[in-house]
Motif scaffolding. Structure first.
Motif, PDB file in Angstrom:
ATOM      1  N   LEU A 285      18.250  51.890  17.857  1.00 25.05           N
ATOM      2  CA  LEU A 285      19.133  50.722  17.754  1.00 25.05           C
ATOM      3  C   LEU A 285      20.606  51.161  17.711  1.00 25.05           C
ATOM      4  O   LEU A 285      21.473  50.555  18.338  1.00 25.05           O
ATOM      5  N   GLU A 286      20.853  52.244  16.987  1.00 27.89           N
ATOM      6  CA  GLU A 286      22.226  52.773  16.948  1.00 27.89           C
ATOM      7  C   GLU A 286      22.676  53.209  18.344  1.00 27.89           C
ATOM      8  O   GLU A 286      23.859  53.147  18.661  1.00 27.89           O
ATOM      9  N   ASP A 287      21.708  53.669  19.137  1.00 26.11           N
ATOM     10  CA  ASP A 287      22.033  54.105  20.496  1.00 26.11           C
ATOM     11  C   ASP A 287      22.054  52.942  21.487  1.00 26.11           C
ATOM     12  O   ASP A 287      21.995  53.161  22.702  1.00 26.11           O
ATOM     13  N   SER A 288      22.066  51.720  20.964  1.00 25.41           N
ATOM     14  CA  SER A 288      22.090  50.509  21.792  1.00 25.41           C
ATOM     15  C   SER A 288      20.883  50.429  22.713  1.00 25.41           C
ATOM     16  O   SER A 288      21.013  50.086  23.880  1.00 25.41           O
TER      17      SER A 288
ATOM     18  N   MET B  78       9.969  46.099  10.260  1.00 30.57           N
ATOM     19  CA  MET B  78      10.166  44.656  10.458  1.00 30.57           C
ATOM     20  C   MET B  78      11.661  44.314  10.421  1.00 30.57           C
ATOM     21  O   MET B  78      12.126  43.436  11.163  1.00 30.57           O
ATOM     22  N   ALA B  79      12.371  45.043   9.570  1.00 36.27           N
ATOM     23  CA  ALA B  79      13.829  44.815   9.473  1.00 36.27           C
ATOM     24  C   ALA B  79      14.521  45.150  10.802  1.00 36.27           C
ATOM     25  O   ALA B  79      15.514  44.530  11.169  1.00 36.27           O
ATOM     26  N   ILE B  80      13.965  46.127  11.516  1.00 31.09           N
ATOM     27  CA  ILE B  80      14.530  46.456  12.830  1.00 31.09           C
ATOM     28  C   ILE B  80      14.347  45.272  13.778  1.00 31.09           C
ATOM     29  O   ILE B  80      15.281  44.855  14.484  1.00 31.09           O
ATOM     30  N   HIS B  81      13.141  44.711  13.800  1.00 34.34           N
ATOM     31  CA  HIS B  81      12.903  43.530  14.635  1.00 34.34           C
ATOM     32  C   HIS B  81      13.839  42.394  14.228  1.00 34.34           C
ATOM     33  O   HIS B  81      14.434  41.724  15.088  1.00 34.34           O
ATOM     34  N   LEU B  82      13.959  42.188  12.935  1.00 29.47           N
ATOM     35  CA  LEU B  82      14.847  41.127  12.432  1.00 29.47           C
ATOM     36  C   LEU B  82      16.282  41.364  12.922  1.00 29.47           C
ATOM     37  O   LEU B  82      16.951  40.449  13.415  1.00 29.47           O
ATOM     38  N   THR B  83      16.710  42.616  12.797  1.00 35.67           N
ATOM     39  CA  THR B  83      18.082  42.958  13.193  1.00 35.67           C
ATOM     40  C   THR B  83      18.325  42.658  14.667  1.00 35.67           C
ATOM     41  O   THR B  83      19.337  42.059  15.026  1.00 35.67           O
ATOM     42  N   ILE B  84      17.374  43.075  15.496  1.00 29.48           N
ATOM     43  CA  ILE B  84      17.558  42.854  16.945  1.00 29.48           C
ATOM     44  C   ILE B  84      17.600  41.365  17.249  1.00 29.48           C
ATOM     45  O   ILE B  84      18.443  40.892  18.025  1.00 29.48           O
ATOM     46  N   ASP B  85      16.716  40.623  16.614  1.00 31.34           N
ATOM     47  CA  ASP B  85      16.731  39.161  16.818  1.00 31.34           C
ATOM     48  C   ASP B  85      18.098  38.582  16.437  1.00 31.34           C
ATOM     49  O   ASP B  85      18.662  37.771  17.165  1.00 31.34           O
TER      50      ASP B  85
ATOM     51  N   ALA C  85      22.876  44.049   8.483  1.00 32.35           N
ATOM     52  CA  ALA C  85      24.336  44.030   8.304  1.00 32.35           C
ATOM     53  C   ALA C  85      24.956  45.314   8.835  1.00 32.35           C
ATOM     54  O   ALA C  85      25.976  45.299   9.531  1.00 32.35           O
ATOM     55  N   GLU C  86      24.296  46.428   8.533  1.00 38.32           N
ATOM     56  CA  GLU C  86      24.813  47.729   8.981  1.00 38.32           C
ATOM     57  C   GLU C  86      24.915  47.751  10.513  1.00 38.32           C
ATOM     58  O   GLU C  86      25.896  48.251  11.075  1.00 38.32           O
ATOM     59  N   SER C  87      23.904  47.204  11.170  1.00 37.16           N
ATOM     60  CA  SER C  87      23.940  47.172  12.639  1.00 37.16           C
ATOM     61  C   SER C  87      25.053  46.278  13.164  1.00 37.16           C
ATOM     62  O   SER C  87      25.700  46.607  14.162  1.00 37.16           O
ATOM     63  N   PHE C  88      25.242  45.154  12.497  1.00 36.12           N
ATOM     64  CA  PHE C  88      26.331  44.268  12.931  1.00 36.12           C
ATOM     65  C   PHE C  88      27.682  44.962  12.772  1.00 36.12           C
ATOM     66  O   PHE C  88      28.544  44.882  13.645  1.00 36.12           O
ATOM     67  N   ILE C  89      27.844  45.662  11.680  1.00 35.61           N
ATOM     68  CA  ILE C  89      29.108  46.393  11.468  1.00 35.61           C
ATOM     69  C   ILE C  89      29.258  47.461  12.554  1.00 35.61           C
ATOM     70  O   ILE C  89      30.333  47.641  13.125  1.00 35.61           O
ATOM     71  N   HIS C  90      28.149  48.142  12.819  1.00 37.22           N
ATOM     72  CA  HIS C  90      28.155  49.187  13.839  1.00 37.22           C
ATOM     73  C   HIS C  90      28.587  48.611  15.195  1.00 37.22           C
ATOM     74  O   HIS C  90      29.222  49.276  16.001  1.00 37.22           O
ATOM     75  N   ASN C  91      28.225  47.357  15.414  1.00 32.53           N
ATOM     76  CA  ASN C  91      28.611  46.678  16.663  1.00 32.53           C
ATOM     77  C   ASN C  91      29.916  45.901  16.541  1.00 32.53           C
ATOM     78  O   ASN C  91      30.188  45.021  17.352  1.00 32.53           O
ATOM     79  N   ARG C  92      30.682  46.201  15.527  1.00 35.92           N
ATOM     80  CA  ARG C  92      32.007  45.608  15.302  1.00 35.92           C
ATOM     81  C   ARG C  92      31.966  44.103  15.065  1.00 35.92           C
ATOM     82  O   ARG C  92      32.940  43.413  15.246  1.00 35.92           O
ATOM     83  N   ARG C  93      30.788  43.599  14.622  1.00 38.26           N
ATOM     84  CA  ARG C  93      30.678  42.163  14.314  1.00 38.26           C
ATOM     85  C   ARG C  93      30.784  42.021  12.790  1.00 38.26           C
ATOM     86  O   ARG C  93      29.794  41.815  12.082  1.00 38.26           O
ATOM     87  N   TYR C  94      32.023  42.181  12.321  1.00 38.93           N
ATOM     88  CA  TYR C  94      32.243  42.351  10.886  1.00 38.93           C
ATOM     89  C   TYR C  94      31.933  41.105  10.066  1.00 38.93           C
ATOM     90  O   TYR C  94      31.296  41.196   9.014  1.00 38.93           O
ATOM     91  N   GLU C  95      32.387  39.975  10.517  1.00 36.85           N
ATOM     92  CA  GLU C  95      32.170  38.760   9.717  1.00 36.85           C
ATOM     93  C   GLU C  95      30.681  38.488   9.538  1.00 36.85           C
ATOM     94  O   GLU C  95      30.225  38.155   8.441  1.00 36.85           O
ATOM     95  N   GLU C  96      29.926  38.643  10.638  1.00 36.45           N
ATOM     96  CA  GLU C  96      28.494  38.406  10.535  1.00 36.45           C
ATOM     97  C   GLU C  96      27.833  39.465   9.645  1.00 36.45           C
ATOM     98  O   GLU C  96      26.921  39.148   8.874  1.00 36.45           O
ATOM     99  N   GLY C  97      28.320  40.694   9.752  1.00 39.14           N
ATOM    100  CA  GLY C  97      27.801  41.758   8.899  1.00 39.14           C
ATOM    101  C   GLY C  97      28.017  41.448   7.432  1.00 39.14           C
ATOM    102  O   GLY C  97      27.118  41.621   6.591  1.00 39.14           O
ATOM    103  N   ILE C  98      29.183  40.954   7.130  1.00 34.79           N
ATOM    104  CA  ILE C  98      29.494  40.621   5.737  1.00 34.79           C
ATOM    105  C   ILE C  98      28.577  39.495   5.240  1.00 34.79           C
ATOM    106  O   ILE C  98      28.049  39.549   4.119  1.00 34.79           O
ATOM    107  N   ALA C  99      28.336  38.523   6.076  1.00 31.62           N
ATOM    108  CA  ALA C  99      27.449  37.420   5.680  1.00 31.62           C
ATOM    109  C   ALA C  99      26.038  37.953   5.403  1.00 31.62           C
ATOM    110  O   ALA C  99      25.359  37.499   4.464  1.00 31.62           O
ATOM    111  N   LEU C 100      25.617  38.939   6.191  1.00 32.14           N
ATOM    112  CA  LEU C 100      24.276  39.502   5.983  1.00 32.14           C
ATOM    113  C   LEU C 100      24.201  40.319   4.689  1.00 32.14           C
ATOM    114  O   LEU C 100      23.182  40.300   4.001  1.00 32.14           O
ATOM    115  N   TYR C 101      25.266  41.036   4.380  1.00 33.47           N
ATOM    116  CA  TYR C 101      25.273  41.748   3.091  1.00 33.47           C
ATOM    117  C   TYR C 101      25.174  40.744   1.940  1.00 33.47           C
ATOM    118  O   TYR C 101      24.503  40.982   0.934  1.00 33.47           O
TER     119      TYR C 101
END
Lengths: 747, 305
Positions: free
Chosen positions: A169-172, A195-202, A231-247
């Motif tokens: 996932l980190e490697d896109s 399962m969290a990986i599947h959730l993250t991708i969704d 959240a970590e994946s969203f941050i990794h993808n520079r989607r900060y606001e969404e990452g913060i909401a997930l945290y």
């Protein structure tokens, strides 16, 4: 240090599961496994009772697991010390101890223990996986390899698949990530992290109602870690606001999940929401979660009292008070140019208010960026927040701060236009491209490392360029990837026109993968694009790349000749050498050696011409540029001298009152009064050894600019410091007379 | 340089200033050249000032015996109202007990130098030790009414220093005369050279291996930042290093005594106003300051005519 006290006893469990090897005491293995399974399921009370029972065991290893389970990390560490004596030949005990260290922020000691375990059994899969986790924390490509090795030793190893899914996932590579997650679930139906990986991708694919969330909560209603991983994946993808909401969601599910508080705080800081950040970080810290990022971030927030904020309609500057007054005019000037240029170029106006933070201490900048010191970057962008090194944070000439600012601001536009869905290669490519678009002498030059990569055919296909940034496979690949991404944008702009870049930007918002964007916007397959691009690169750089070794040898000869003052050799060999590799403007460049030779021969005109070539080619050593300005002044080229000195302002304007004074003088002579005022203000802001003279000079330039009241203020400041300063006294009398002649002015 | 209104005194005009400049052994050609060059330049700069009596000891001639000879002569010639300025450039060593400057032949220790200085009657003495490890010399050199400046804060800062370069620059650069009274005082030169030294390290992102200090109370530790709150700087602010212009010429003209007295009066009122600055509204302070400064400028114009 391994024996160091780990932390307080009241910490929550952070999610670590044991899979002990089969040959160990089956009853003990089952008991440990049972306790951790309950913990994973969120059966806190039952798990605690289970772990407490372990703490009374005669076996130190079991006591260690028990203490760990009840979050008594110090106690667990003490028991592990005993356990490795009792089970000196058992790699599992060392691995588990290592995992405790890994969980408690000490990956070095963890790695040492995994190595020791491998010393006992070179094929131990747990130790291999432990090393894979350590590598994954540093985005080391070895992580994939080590996890794969662990799986070869132990086919049924769900945690290894979980890690491989995370790495994919980190490697896109979401497809691969899902495959690995499925393998983990096939081996363990309760593999929550898979399962969290599947959730993250969704979620990344904008499917907020993912079924995987429900599946996770059905197993553990408090498994906040799954949302924290997302959240970590969203941050990794520079989607900060969404990452913060997930945290925040993670914390809501599991209020005791302190890692999420820490990460939430670090990321809120990135978006300059410091009050919220402090609250989250302090919560983590006060409850014993004291990793480097938490502690450093809190320290940095405390240091903000030393910064001054300048608010404008569209942006805010945050500058350290020791250099705020000096840097402010230069940064404001660039920000205004950037906004006007990018608004027009990208066809939209930023809605977000931009904040630019400038750190004179590189370690502070690194903490601001990643929570810990040791970052090599010059600037970093989080949404509409830009943090960067101050020109005073690095040796003069080692970086071009204005170029960096244009680079980072390009990210702000690209992130906005792509709704934060841009692949990293594209936003970096655009940012690098914009540096030289702003001015041809800005931006990094083609360095030998890049030429080596071109010669060695190490450039990546465009569809895979992302991994050159995320998981480099050789030293310097990140730098090569920056170059390649930038040149791809150059190539597209040159062949299809700059509008295609803007069009690509819009397409990436889809989100659409790179190959599809290339196909749609440029009308060719990614493979064909690569073929054409590489041919273009070869056309520009192949002769130089192929001749690099020869160039190096000759440079050594010419450098030695210059050192020996053998100017004939320098003059004979230098020009062709410079022509062969004109982009080489680093310290000891041929330009500088030739200029020395010309000067030694008494030919200042040629020395000046050579240094002008150096400046035009992007040379940025302030001392060399000052030399050029001096030669230009001497030759009566005052206007050119001022341009040269002004260029230094965009490289290293701090701690250099001499250059500001020279430039101010030149501009005053040329009637550029606003320029002279700016430069004399810079002298005053440099806290000069002679403040009275500096204030007086500023007053003179303000007077020349017709700004009488400001001139009077400055001359008073000069005389306040030195009441007997004759020229200032004279100017004061003149200004007073002028003010009296203009009664509407302030007296 | 004036620390507060209460410290204000019109500068006494010394009968003479005795300068002793010493550059020790460099050890390497680069340092030999650098030390000798700085010493020669400093010597040249002070020689050009009125009433200067300058002695230079550089290179192989900078022996302990020669330095002693100069001090013997100064001890004979200098009176209590004269000034003495000693500048040491070179490598220094500190073995934990004694500080020494490296000279051809026997080195000169801090204690030996102090003994030479003690023989000179000049009340105002300034010793500027710019060598490595020079901080270790402060304890042996300090004495009431003697300003001791060292390029390093202790004997453990052993790297070659750059402070000397900026000290000599202070002699050359009119900017060192921060209050523009045409006399560079010891405190002004210290601040100038120290600031430039700090910037030298900051700008190059180098680790600072020297931290200049000043001691002018005759007791206690030397300080990095002399100021009223640490009790240092008062004597240094009143110890002239170099007179730049012809400020003393006006003082010698009886016809201008009244104007000079008026100027002193205005200057004292300016000092008083500055003293009260913190307690005043900013606008009111500015207004009064402007009135006084205009008055001072007019008086000065008359004096200069």
């Amino acid at each position: 240090m391994r024996w160091a006290l780990l932390t307080a006893a009241s910490l929550p469990f952070l999610g670590c599961v044991a899979y002990p090897a089969a040959e160990r005491n089956p009853a003990a293995v089952q008991q440990v496994d049972k306790c951790w399974k309950m913990s994973r399921r969120g059966q806190t009370a039952e798990a605690t009772s289970c772990f407490i029972a372990l703490t009374t065991s005669k076996d130190a290893y079991l006591r260690a697991e028990g203490q760990w389970g009840v979050k008594n990390y110090t106690g667990a560490n003490d028991q592990f010390k005993e356990a490795v004596k009792q089970h000196a030949q058992d790699p599992h005990v060392k691995v588990r101890w290592g995992r405790l260290f890994l969980e408690r922020f000490n990956k070095e000691e963890a790695s040492n223990l995994f190595e020791e375990a491998l010393g006992l059994d070179k094929d131990d899969p747990e130790a291999m996986l432990g090393q894979a986790w350590v590598a994954s924390e540093g985005f080391d490509k070895m992580a994939v390899e080590l996890a794969g090795k662990a799986l070869k030793q132990q086919e049924k190893y769900p945690e290894a698949h979980e890690l491989l899914a995370k790495l994919a996932l980190e490697d896109s590579n979401p497809k691969k990530a899902r495959e690995e997650a499925d393998l983990a679930i096939a081996q363990d139906a309760e593999s929550l992290d898979a399962m969290a990986i599947h959730l993250t991708i969704d979620l990344l694919e904008d499917q907020p109602e993912s079924a995987w969330g429900k599946k996770i909560l059905a197993i553990n209603p408090r498994y906040g870690r799954a949302w924290s991983m997302a959240a970590e994946s969203f941050i990794h993808n520079r989607r900060y606001e969404e990452g913060i909401a997930l945290y925040k969601k993670a914390i809501e599910l599991d209020p005791g999940y302190l890692e999420a508080y820490s990460e939430l705080g670090v990321n809120l800081m990135r978006l300059a929401r410091e009050d919220e950040a402090r609250q989250a970080l302090e919560h983590a810290y006060q409850n014993g979660y004291r990793n480097a990022a938490t502690v450093n971030s809190l320290t940095l927030i405390d240091s903000y009292k030393n910064f001054i904020t300048y608010k404008h309609d569209r942006y805010t500057l945050r500058l350290h008070k020791k250099e705020a007054e000096l840097l402010r005019p230069y940064m404001e000037e660039q920000m205004e140019k950037i906004l006007a240029s990018y608004d027009q170029k990208y066809g939209f106006r930023l809605k977000e208010h931009v904040q630019v933070e400038v750190y004179p201490d590189h370690a502070d900048f690194a903490v601001r960026a990643i929570g810990i010191p040791g970052l090599g970057a010059l600037g970093v962008t989080f949404g509409s927040i830009v943090a960067m090194d101050s020109p005073s944070g690095r040796p003069p000439g080692s970086f071009h701060w204005a170029s960096t600012l244009w680079h980072e601001m390009s990210h702000v536009y690209t992130l906005t236009a792509t709704k934060h869905r841009t692949p990293r290669w594209f936003t970096e490519g655009m940012a690098v491209y914009e540096e030289t678009e702003a001015s041809p002498d800005w931006g990094d030059r083609v360095d030998p490392l890049v030429l080596g990569a071109i010669k060695g055919k190490k450039l990546l296909p465009v569809a895979e360029l992302e991994r050159g940034f995320v998981r480099p496979s050789y030293n310097g690949q990140v730098i090569v990837s920056y170059f390649q991404a930038g040149r791809i944008c150059n190539y597209i702009a040159e062949k299809w026109g700059p509008a295609k870049l803007v069009q690509m930007m819009k397409e990436f918002a889809g989100p659409v993968p790179t190959d599809a964007v290339i196909k749609k916007v440029l009308g060719l397959d990614a493979a064909e694009f690569d073929k054409q691009f590489l041919a273009w690169i070869d056309g520009h750089f192949k002769p130089l790349a192929d001749g690099l070794d020869d160039w190096r040898k000759k440079l050594v000869t010419v450098s030695k000749a210059a050192k020996d003052k053998d100017w004939l050799v320098v003059l004979a060999e230098g020009p062709s050498l410079r022509k062969q590799y004109p982009d080489f403007v680093e310290s000891g460049s041929v330009y500088e050696l030739l200029a020395q030779a010309y000067e030694a021969k008494g030919d200042k005109k040629l020395a000046k011409a050579e240094l002008k070539l150096y400046s035009d080619a992007g040379g940025r050593t302030p001392e060399t540029l000052k030399k050029l300005a001096a030669l230009q002044s001497e030759a009566g080229e005052k206007k050119e001298a001022a341009i040269t000195l002004d260029r230094i302002n965009l490289i290293s304007p701090v701690l250099d009152e001499e250059t500001h004074t020279r430039l101010a003088t030149l501009w005053l002579e040329q009637g550029n009064y606003p320029g002279a005022v700016r430069e004399y203000r810079a002298v005053v802001a440099s806290k000069p050894a002679d403040p009275a003279q500096a204030r007086y000079n500023l007053a003179k330039s303000l007077d020349a600019a017709g700004r009488l009241d400001e001139a009077a203020d400055e001359v008073l400041a000069a005389l306040e410091a030195a009441p007997g300063f004759r020229p200032a006294q004279k100017l004061l009398l003149e200004l007073t007379a002028k003010q009296e002649a203009a009664p509407t002015r302030k007296k | 340089m004036k620390l507060t209104l209460l410290l204000w005194l019109a500068l006494p005009l010394p009968a003479a200033t005795f300068y002793v400049t010493v550059s020790g052994l460099g050890g390497e050609p680069e340092y030999e050249t650098r030390f000798a060059g700085l010493a020669t330049e400093a010597h040249k700069l002070v020689t050009g000032t009125p009433d200067a009596k300058a002695f230079l000891h550089s290179g192989i001639l900078a022996t302990k015996a020669k330095i002693r000879e100069s001090f013997t002569q100064i001890a004979t010639d200098a009176g209590p109202d004269d000034n003495l300025v000693v500048l040491l450039i070179g490598h220094g060593t500190f073995d934990g007990t004694d500080y020494k400057i490296n000279l051809p032949g026997p080195d000169l220790s801090g204690v030996e130098l102090a003994a030479l200085l003690d023989r000179v009657k000049a009340k105002k003495q300034l010793v500027v030790n710019t060598t490595s490890a020079s901080g270790a010399s402060v304890a042996s050199l300090q004495r009431p009414n003697r300003v001791v400046i060292a390029a390093t804060k202790s004997g453990t800062e052993r790297n070659a220093t750059v402070f000397a370069r900026f000290w000599v620059e202070a002699l050359r650069d009119a900017g060192a005369d921060a209050d523009k009274n045409e006399t560079v005082m010891a405190l002004e030169a210290f601040r100038y050279a120290d600031q430039k030294t700090v910037q030298y390290y900051e700008r190059g992102k180098r680790i600072a291996t020297e931290h200049a200090v000043l001691e002018d109370t005759g007791q206690g530790e030397a300080v990095r930042n002399p100021a009223p709150d640490n009790g240092h700087g008062l004597v240094a602010s009143r110890t002239p290093l170099l007179r730049l212009g012809a400020a003393q010429k006006s003082a010698a003209d009886p016809a201008k005594q009244q104007l000079l007295s008026k100027r002193d009066d205005v200057e004292q009122r300016i000092d008083q106003l500055k003293y009260n600055k913190a307690a005043m509204p900013a606008a009111e302070y500015r207004k009064q300051l402007q009135v006084l400064l205009v008055e001072l400028a007019k008086v000065q114009k008359e004096i200069d005519q």
